[in-house]
Scaffold this motif. Structure first.
Motif, mmCIF file in Angstrom:
data_model
loop_
_atom_site.group_PDB
_atom_site.id
_atom_site.type_symbol
_atom_site.label_atom_id
_atom_site.label_comp_id
_atom_site.label_asym_id
_atom_site.label_seq_id
_atom_site.Cartn_x
_atom_site.Cartn_y
_atom_site.Cartn_z
ATOM 1 N N GLU A 204 0.818 -1.218 0.000
ATOM 2 C CA GLU A 204 0.000 0.000 0.000
ATOM 3 C C GLU A 204 0.851 1.268 0.000
ATOM 4 O OE1 GLU A 204 -3.164 0.075 -0.453
ATOM 5 O OE2 GLU A 204 -3.517 -2.090 -0.286
ATOM 6 N N LYS A 205 2.089 1.138 0.463
ATOM 7 C CA LYS A 205 3.054 2.254 0.449
ATOM 8 C C LYS A 205 2.482 3.521 1.105
ATOM 9 C CE LYS A 205 5.493 0.518 -3.611
ATOM 10 N NZ LYS A 205 5.950 0.776 -4.996
ATOM 11 N N TYR A 206 2.078 3.367 2.349
ATOM 12 C CA TYR A 206 1.582 4.523 3.099
ATOM 13 C C TYR A 206 2.714 5.519 3.322
ATOM 14 C CZ TYR A 206 -2.224 1.288 4.152
ATOM 15 O OH TYR A 206 -3.260 0.383 4.053
ATOM 16 N N GLU A 207 2.412 6.791 3.109
ATOM 17 C CA GLU A 207 3.424 7.824 3.330
ATOM 18 C C GLU A 207 3.505 8.251 4.781
ATOM 19 O OE1 GLU A 207 3.962 10.981 0.437
ATOM 20 O OE2 GLU A 207 2.529 9.982 -0.894
ATOM 21 N N GLY A 208 2.406 8.041 5.516
ATOM 22 C CA GLY A 208 2.411 8.431 6.920
ATOM 23 C C GLY A 208 1.344 7.692 7.699
ATOM 24 N N TYR A 209 1.468 7.791 9.029
ATOM 25 C CA TYR A 209 0.518 7.146 9.928
ATOM 26 C C TYR A 209 -0.119 8.187 10.854
ATOM 27 C CZ TYR A 209 3.157 2.931 8.605
ATOM 28 O OH TYR A 209 3.770 1.910 7.912
ATOM 29 N N PHE A 210 -1.449 8.213 10.873
ATOM 30 C CA PHE A 210 -2.170 9.009 11.855
ATOM 31 C C PHE A 210 -2.381 8.158 13.106
ATOM 32 C CE2 PHE A 210 -3.486 11.476 8.133
ATOM 33 C CZ PHE A 210 -3.434 12.778 8.640
ATOM 34 N N ILE A 211 -2.203 8.771 14.260
ATOM 35 C CA ILE A 211 -2.400 8.076 15.531
ATOM 36 C C ILE A 211 -3.544 8.748 16.289
ATOM 37 C CG2 ILE A 211 -1.313 7.260 17.655
ATOM 38 C CD1 ILE A 211 0.081 6.267 15.118
ATOM 39 N N PHE A 212 -4.572 7.954 16.642
ATOM 40 C CA PHE A 212 -5.702 8.471 17.409
ATOM 41 C C PHE A 212 -6.045 7.532 18.556
ATOM 42 C CE2 PHE A 212 -6.587 10.157 13.081
ATOM 43 C CZ PHE A 212 -6.498 11.507 13.377
ATOM 44 N N ASP A 213 -6.700 8.103 19.580
ATOM 45 C CA ASP A 213 -7.319 7.296 20.624
ATOM 46 C C ASP A 213 -8.771 7.055 20.228
ATOM 47 O OD1 ASP A 213 -5.005 7.258 22.108
ATOM 48 O OD2 ASP A 213 -5.579 8.947 23.383
ATOM 49 N N ALA A 214 -9.354 5.999 20.768
ATOM 50 C CA ALA A 214 -10.683 5.565 20.325
ATOM 51 C C ALA A 214 -11.784 6.570 20.626
ATOM 52 C CB ALA A 214 -11.028 4.222 20.958
ATOM 53 N N ASP A 215 -11.565 7.452 21.612
ATOM 54 C CA ASP A 215 -12.608 8.415 21.980
ATOM 55 C C ASP A 215 -12.558 9.699 21.156
ATOM 56 O OD1 ASP A 215 -10.097 8.704 23.590
ATOM 57 O OD2 ASP A 215 -11.068 10.572 24.202
ATOM 58 N N ASN A 216 -11.629 9.784 20.212
ATOM 59 C CA ASN A 216 -11.476 11.002 19.411
ATOM 60 C C ASN A 216 -12.574 11.133 18.352
ATOM 61 O OD1 ASN A 216 -7.815 10.740 19.237
ATOM 62 N ND2 ASN A 216 -9.146 11.323 20.918
ATOM 63 N N LEU A 217 -12.760 12.374 17.895
ATOM 64 C CA LEU A 217 -13.615 12.698 16.754
ATOM 65 C C LEU A 217 -12.886 13.728 15.902
ATOM 66 C CD1 LEU A 217 -17.094 13.200 18.497
ATOM 67 C CD2 LEU A 217 -16.444 11.272 17.036
ATOM 68 N N LEU A 218 -13.045 13.653 14.565
ATOM 69 C CA LEU A 218 -12.325 14.557 13.663
ATOM 70 C C LEU A 218 -13.279 15.472 12.913
ATOM 71 C CD1 LEU A 218 -9.901 12.017 11.890
ATOM 72 C CD2 LEU A 218 -9.759 12.953 14.205
ATOM 73 N N ASN A 219 -12.899 16.759 12.816
ATOM 74 C CA ASN A 219 -13.583 17.644 11.871
ATOM 75 C C ASN A 219 -13.394 17.104 10.459
ATOM 76 O OD1 ASN A 219 -14.674 19.408 13.666
ATOM 77 N ND2 ASN A 219 -13.471 21.181 13.032
ATOM 78 N N GLU A 220 -14.333 17.415 9.575
ATOM 79 C CA GLU A 220 -14.312 16.809 8.241
ATOM 80 C C GLU A 220 -13.103 17.202 7.389
ATOM 81 O OE1 GLU A 220 -17.075 20.424 8.129
ATOM 82 O OE2 GLU A 220 -16.744 18.698 9.442
ATOM 83 N N ASN A 221 -12.443 18.314 7.716
ATOM 84 C CA ASN A 221 -11.260 18.747 6.960
ATOM 85 C C ASN A 221 -9.948 18.360 7.630
ATOM 86 O OD1 ASN A 221 -12.657 20.110 4.823
ATOM 87 N ND2 ASN A 221 -13.164 21.731 6.291
ATOM 88 N N TYR A 222 -10.022 17.560 8.674
ATOM 89 C CA TYR A 222 -8.838 17.262 9.486
ATOM 90 C C TYR A 222 -7.687 16.695 8.649
ATOM 91 C CZ TYR A 222 -5.912 15.418 13.235
ATOM 92 O OH TYR A 222 -4.853 15.161 14.064
ATOM 93 N N ILE A 223 -7.923 15.618 7.944
ATOM 94 C CA ILE A 223 -6.835 14.951 7.218
ATOM 95 C C ILE A 223 -6.325 15.819 6.074
ATOM 96 C CG2 ILE A 223 -6.269 12.971 5.741
ATOM 97 C CD1 ILE A 223 -7.948 11.233 7.594
ATOM 98 N N ALA A 224 -7.217 16.523 5.379
ATOM 99 C CA ALA A 224 -6.798 17.408 4.291
ATOM 100 C C ALA A 224 -5.872 18.508 4.807
ATOM 101 C CB ALA A 224 -8.021 18.015 3.610
ATOM 102 N N GLU A 225 -6.198 19.074 5.972
ATOM 103 C CA GLU A 225 -5.368 20.141 6.541
ATOM 104 C C GLU A 225 -4.023 19.594 7.026
ATOM 105 O OE1 GLU A 225 -5.873 23.281 6.411
ATOM 106 O OE2 GLU A 225 -7.923 23.260 5.664
#
Length: 429
Positions: free
Chosen positions: A137-158
């Motif tokens: 899959e050649k991932y360029e990076g890894y996001f790390i979250f805890d299970a109780d987190n929530l993301l705004n819809e633009n989080y990954i793009a930003e």
């Protein structure tokens, strides 16, 4: 009482306060830099960059209540769906975390290991699985979250925008799902908001290194690969990771437009256990990296100031506070035992401590007030609670003092925090 004893008590407390102000005076500069940066950033045009492919990693232990909402918020990102894969480690779970995560669309692996306990071991377990089974899959990076987190819809793009500026580690804006529950959850939340906008934003603006804070960060795959996985297993693996990377010369970035939410403890027992672990973890990090961290201060401006900044983050506040309380209690004891004129010693020490506490309450109140004022629209609760919890914020911070003292002597182990705030991202906002 001998005048010299009275003078010593007063001077001792004043000098400790002065020392505290001196070593943290740079953070007043940070606040000014943050004000300027906020103005400039409002006027900057948003730029678009090509999407990178990422793996999202969630370490979860008995999180069946909340993990579905996190995965849903990841699935709803305004980012190409085929460029994000979600991995969940169901770490020593005894509930339905694995089933809920799988049904929500995550790739799930179960981990059962009662000896190697902690988030760091769970992350390392998943990194090795990805390297072995998903290398294509050649991932360029890894996001790390805890299970109780929530993301705004633009989080990954930003986050992708900052990542593509060359930062191999990027942290984000940490907000709260439950600011409004009580003074404890609000105390946590207000500190994390301050940390984001009045520590990491000025660090980013000045070109020094930021620091990650538990969750909500992005790491380049090559960095994890060169480290041989996730190798940080102290009680505060986030601070350990930050310190180790800064010592190596890595510059951690900050993305203020990437907003995520997490759940804060609401009982004092939970808060005590969690912050006791943090305090002990800070001592562990300083014990393991302190020599290199202090030595790094003199290696030039490229990493020198970042090393100083992190050294101030993990030790002096606790030690100065512990020293003050220990010495003043000794004078109280001397007064009661009649070694000096008891009433004079107690009166002088009490007055000095009241001045000391008043000054610190004032400083912490100003810090909380400024943070609340500038982040007002991002704090999701009623106006009167924002005002009240600004006043209780210094009290929350003061509770770190007994925690720091106990952590010096107590053997601390990781204890799970139960997450029960089940909200969608729309409900939080």
């Amino acid at each position: 009482m001998d005048l010299s004893i009275s003078t010593f008590i007063e001077n001792f407390n004043f000098l400790l306060f002065l020392l505290f102000v001196m070593i943290y005076s740079y953070q007043f500069v940070y606040m000014f830099v943050a004000f300027v940066a906020k103005r400039k950033l409002r006027k900057q045009a948003r730029r678009e960059v090509a999407p990178s492919k990422y793996a999202v990693i969630i370490a979860a232990r008995n999180e069946e209540l909340v993990i579905g909402q996190l995965i849903k918020s990841i699935k709803n990102q305004k980012y190409p769906e085929d460029m994000i894969d979600i991995f969940v480690i169901a770490d020593n779970c005894t509930d339905q975390t694995a089933r809920v995560a799988e049904q929500a669309g995550a790739i799930v692996r179960k981990r059962l290991n009662k000896k190697l306990v902690g988030k760091g071991y769970a992350l390392d377990y998943m990194f090795k699985i990805i390297e072995k089974e998903y290398a294509s899959e050649k991932y360029e990076g890894y996001f790390i979250f805890d299970a109780d987190n929530l993301l705004n819809e633009n989080y990954i793009a930003e986050m992708n925008k900052v990542f593509n500026r060359g930062y191999r580690v990027v942290t984000s804006y940490r907000n709260s799902k439950n600011f409004d529950q009580n003074w404890i959850s609000a105390g946590y939340a207000l500190w994390f908001l301050h940390e984001a906008e009045y520590l990491n934003l000025p660090r980013m603006t000045l070109g020094t290194s930021c620091a990650i804070s538990g969750t909500g960060f992005l790491v380049h795959a090559n960095l994890i690969r060169s480290n041989g996985g996730w190798i940080h297993h102290l009680l505060t693996e986030d601070i350990e990771f930050s310190v180790s990377q800064i010592i190596k010369g890595e510059k951690i970035g900050y993305c203020r437009n990437a907003i995520f939410y997490d759940e804060q403890p609401v009982t004092f027992e939970q808060s005590w256990n969690q912050r006791l672990r943090w305090a002990k973890g800070f001592y562990q990090v300083f014990g393991k990296y302190g020599k290199k961290l202090l030595g790094g201060i003199f290696k030039g401006k490229r990493i020198g100031f970042s090393c100083y900044d992190m050294a101030m983050t993990i030790m002096p506040a606790m030690l100065v506070s512990c020293m003050s309380i220990t010495v003043n209690l000794a004078f109280y004891a001397a007064g009661f035992l009649g070694i000096f004129d008891g009433k004079e010693v107690i009166d002088t020490t009490t007055l000095a401590l009241l001045k000391y506490i008043s000054w610190f309450y004032g400083l912490l109140f100003v810090l909380g007030f400024i943070t609340t004022l500038t982040e007002w629209k991002k704090i999701h609760c009623s106006a009167w609670k924002k005002v009240v919890y600004t006043s209780t914020f210094p009290l929350f911070m003061f509770t770190y003092i007994p925690i720091a003292i106990v952590a010096l002597f107590k053997d601390v182990t990781w204890k799970p925090i139960v997450h029960t705030v089940v909200k969608s991202i729309d409900e939080v906002r």
